[in-house]
Design an enzyme around this catalytic site. Structure first.
Site, PDB file in Angstrom:
ATOM      1  N   HIS A 160      57.125  46.591  58.410  1.00 53.89           N
ATOM      2  CA  HIS A 160      57.372  45.416  57.551  1.00 53.89           C
ATOM      3  C   HIS A 160      56.062  44.722  57.173  1.00 53.89           C
ATOM      4  O   HIS A 160      56.057  43.528  56.885  1.00 53.89           O
ATOM      5  CB  HIS A 160      58.308  44.408  58.226  1.00 53.89           C
ATOM      6  CG  HIS A 160      59.512  45.022  58.862  1.00 53.89           C
ATOM      7  ND1 HIS A 160      60.706  45.186  58.205  1.00 53.89           N
ATOM      8  CD2 HIS A 160      59.686  45.556  60.099  1.00 53.89           C
ATOM      9  CE1 HIS A 160      61.580  45.772  59.016  1.00 53.89           C
ATOM     10  NE2 HIS A 160      60.977  46.016  60.170  1.00 53.89           N
ATOM     11  N   SER A 281      33.773  43.094  37.841  1.00 55.92           N
ATOM     12  CA  SER A 281      34.450  42.263  36.852  1.00 55.92           C
ATOM     13  C   SER A 281      33.412  41.693  35.910  1.00 55.92           C
ATOM     14  O   SER A 281      32.308  41.346  36.334  1.00 55.92           O
ATOM     15  CB  SER A 281      35.194  41.137  37.567  1.00 55.92           C
ATOM     16  OG  SER A 281      35.424  40.056  36.679  1.00 55.92           O
ATOM     17  N   LYS A 287      33.256  40.284  42.351  1.00 57.09           N
ATOM     18  CA  LYS A 287      34.311  41.292  42.460  1.00 57.09           C
ATOM     19  C   LYS A 287      33.806  42.720  42.607  1.00 57.09           C
ATOM     20  O   LYS A 287      32.849  43.133  41.958  1.00 57.09           O
ATOM     21  CB  LYS A 287      35.224  41.235  41.222  1.00 57.09           C
ATOM     22  CG  LYS A 287      36.049  39.988  41.081  1.00 57.09           C
ATOM     23  CD  LYS A 287      37.077  39.798  42.190  1.00 57.09           C
ATOM     24  CE  LYS A 287      38.223  40.791  42.075  1.00 57.09           C
ATOM     25  NZ  LYS A 287      39.070  40.482  40.910  1.00 57.09           N
ATOM     26  N   GLU A 294      43.911  52.086  42.550  1.00 60.94           N
ATOM     27  CA  GLU A 294      44.854  51.372  41.669  1.00 60.94           C
ATOM     28  C   GLU A 294      45.329  52.268  40.533  1.00 60.94           C
ATOM     29  O   GLU A 294      46.513  52.304  40.199  1.00 60.94           O
ATOM     30  CB  GLU A 294      44.187  50.128  41.076  1.00 60.94           C
ATOM     31  CG  GLU A 294      44.005  49.002  42.061  1.00 60.94           C
ATOM     32  CD  GLU A 294      43.229  47.859  41.425  1.00 60.94           C
ATOM     33  OE1 GLU A 294      43.853  46.888  40.990  1.00 60.94           O
ATOM     34  OE2 GLU A 294      41.994  47.961  41.333  1.00 60.94           O
TER      35      GLU A 294
END
Ligand code: ARG
Length: 463
Positions: A160, A281, A287, A294
């Site tokens: 979980h 970024s 970043k 992804e």
């Protein structure tokens, strides 16, 4: 466009194809990638026709030489692809006739584009399955090497997405390895149903020429000729199966990606992805984005989509060949390209993953990950497991209140919850004690991880 009707099938037509319809029905833009398989299939067919006495040896030699020239023209970018000639089959056949004259027109004896295209796709897919299989092996090898190096590294295991019990990082990586082993087997199994020869089925019913289907099947490295001509020209379930195997693999890659994305975040901070697999970024200077995982996660969308496309494409198709089947290629080819790209990115990236051992360990120390070990300890000392569960639950509640993990409590503090707790309890409350105790096949103990790596290595070496 000339006023003439199509040179390959225009005999019964009185007007040329509408210019838009010619473009609309053409597949040459996407099926030209099967040129090698188309030529390979034609050479096998010509050789078989020669053995059957339908072509002379000279004719066969001239066809073979012409096709070889066409192959190098294509590879050197000197081939005049034509939309009017619709597809790869007619483009090559027309070029052959142009090169060698009348004999070129004999190549299509006893054959149809229907069995030809089914043959080409199967040959093409078979090669690509082999490429995919070796990329899976390369990724699995990376995982094994990393798992061996990380056999003792402790991290929290989750259920979980809540801290559950400590595990070793090597053990976690081997869970990925297992998923990929099943994917490998699925492709091997799919390959058996791909590797069957439709050639000789002709348009749908077979042919009146004295062909020998075993010869072409053998020449092309197929396992056997397809049993039924109607099925041979219309079956595309091998492609659906390939997309299904690919969808399951893509799903597995999304799971790995999701974990890498989480682990690379400042909040988890478990791994470092090398800079060359990330991008920055344009606005936020701090970043470093995990683009590769992804993107792999996102690419699952098109792979699942192609599976749906092919299932829908085949749904309700009456026997035998229908032009619908021309729509099989783009989904299939994009699935192949996508899966190969994802595997390549992963096989390159995995060996370069760096674990942050201190951070993983700290995370495992937080979150009461050894609570089950305390319950097992009490049970070994005679307490029924349900009661032990209750005792440990209370000590965890106390720990949350005091902001202390179980191992940070004093013996006196622990004994408030059960008089059965002795000084030896601290051995089971350590992370090392916890993982080492799960010492059986498939368990997380470091020596079990090393044994599993050895078994995995033996398995992939035998491929
Ligand atoms: N381009 C076609 C395809 O991809 C080849 C087979 C066409 N056969 C036919 N009878 N129209 O399926």
């Amino acid at each position: 466009m000339s006023k003439e009707t199509n040179q390959q099938w225009g005999g019964r037509f009185t007007e040329p194809t509408d210019a838009f319809v010619a473009r609309f029905t053409a597949s040459i833009d996407f099926d030209q990638r099967m040129y090698r398989q188309d030529i390979q299939g034609s050479i096998a067919h010509a050789k078989m026709l020669t053995e059957a006495g339908v072509l002379t040896a000279d004719e066969c030699a001239s066809i073979e030489a012409g096709l070889a020239e066409i192959q190098s023209d294509i590879e050197n970018g000197n081939f005049p692809w034509s939309i009017e000639l619709e597809d790869i089959h007619m483009n090559i056949e027309a070029a052959l006739t142009k090169k060698i004259g009348l004999t070129g027109k004999k190549l299509h004896t006893g054959r149809s584009r229907n069995d030809q295209v089914a043959t080409d796709i199967r040959l093409y897919l078979r090669d690509e399955i082999d490429n995919i299989l070796s990329e899976i092996t390369r990724l699995q090898q990376g995982l094994l090497t990393l798992a061996q190096a990380e056999a003792d590294t402790i991290m929290p295991g989750f259920t979980h997405l809540q801290t559950a019990q400590p595990v070793t990082f090597g053990h976690h990586l081997l869970a990925w390895f297992e998923m990929l082993s099943r994917d490998y087997e699925r492709y091997v199994d799919t390959r058996k149903r791909v590797n069957v020869s439709p050639l000789g089925a002709a348009a749908l019913a077979g042919t009146t020429y004295p062909i020998n289907r075993q010869i072409t099947s053998d020449l092309l490295g197929f396992d056997r000729p397809a049993e039924n001509s109607l099925d041979a020209v219309s079956d595309r379930d091998f492609a659906i199966e390939f997309c299904a195997s690919s969808s399951i693999l893509a799903m597995h890659l999304t799971r790995m990606s999701e974990e890498l994305v989480l682990w690379a975040s400042a909040q988890f901070n478990f791994v470092n992805l090398p800079d060359r697999f990330c991008t920055g970024s344009s606005i936020m200077p701090q970043k470093k984005n995990p683009d590769v995982p992804e993107l792999v996660r996102g690419k699952s969308g098109r792979v699942y989509g192609h599976l749906m496309s092919l299932l829908t494409l085949m749904k309700s198709q009456p026997l035998a060949y229908n032009k619908d089947n021309q729509e099989d290629k783009e989904p299939l080819f994009d699935t192949i390209d996508t899966i190969k790209g994802c595997l390549r990115a992963y096989a390159d990236m995995v060996p370069a993953l760096e674990s942050k051992k201190t951070e993983m360990r700290e995370a495992a120390l937080r979150g009461f990950s050894t609570a089950t070990d305390l319950a097992d300890y009490l049970t070994r000392n005679g307490m029924p497991f349900r009661d032990a569960h209750e005792v440990v639950g209370k000590s965890v509640a106390y720990g949350i209140e005091q902001n202390k993990d179980l191992a940070e409590m004093s013996l006196e503090e622990l004994q408030v919850f059960s008089a059965d707790i002795r000084a030896d309890v601290f051995e089971v409350l350590t992370l090392e004690g916890s993982v080492a105790a799960r010492d059986h096949i498939g368990g997380t103990a470091p020596n079990q991880v090393r044994a599993a790596v050895a078994r995995g290595q033996k398995m992939i070496d035998a491929r």
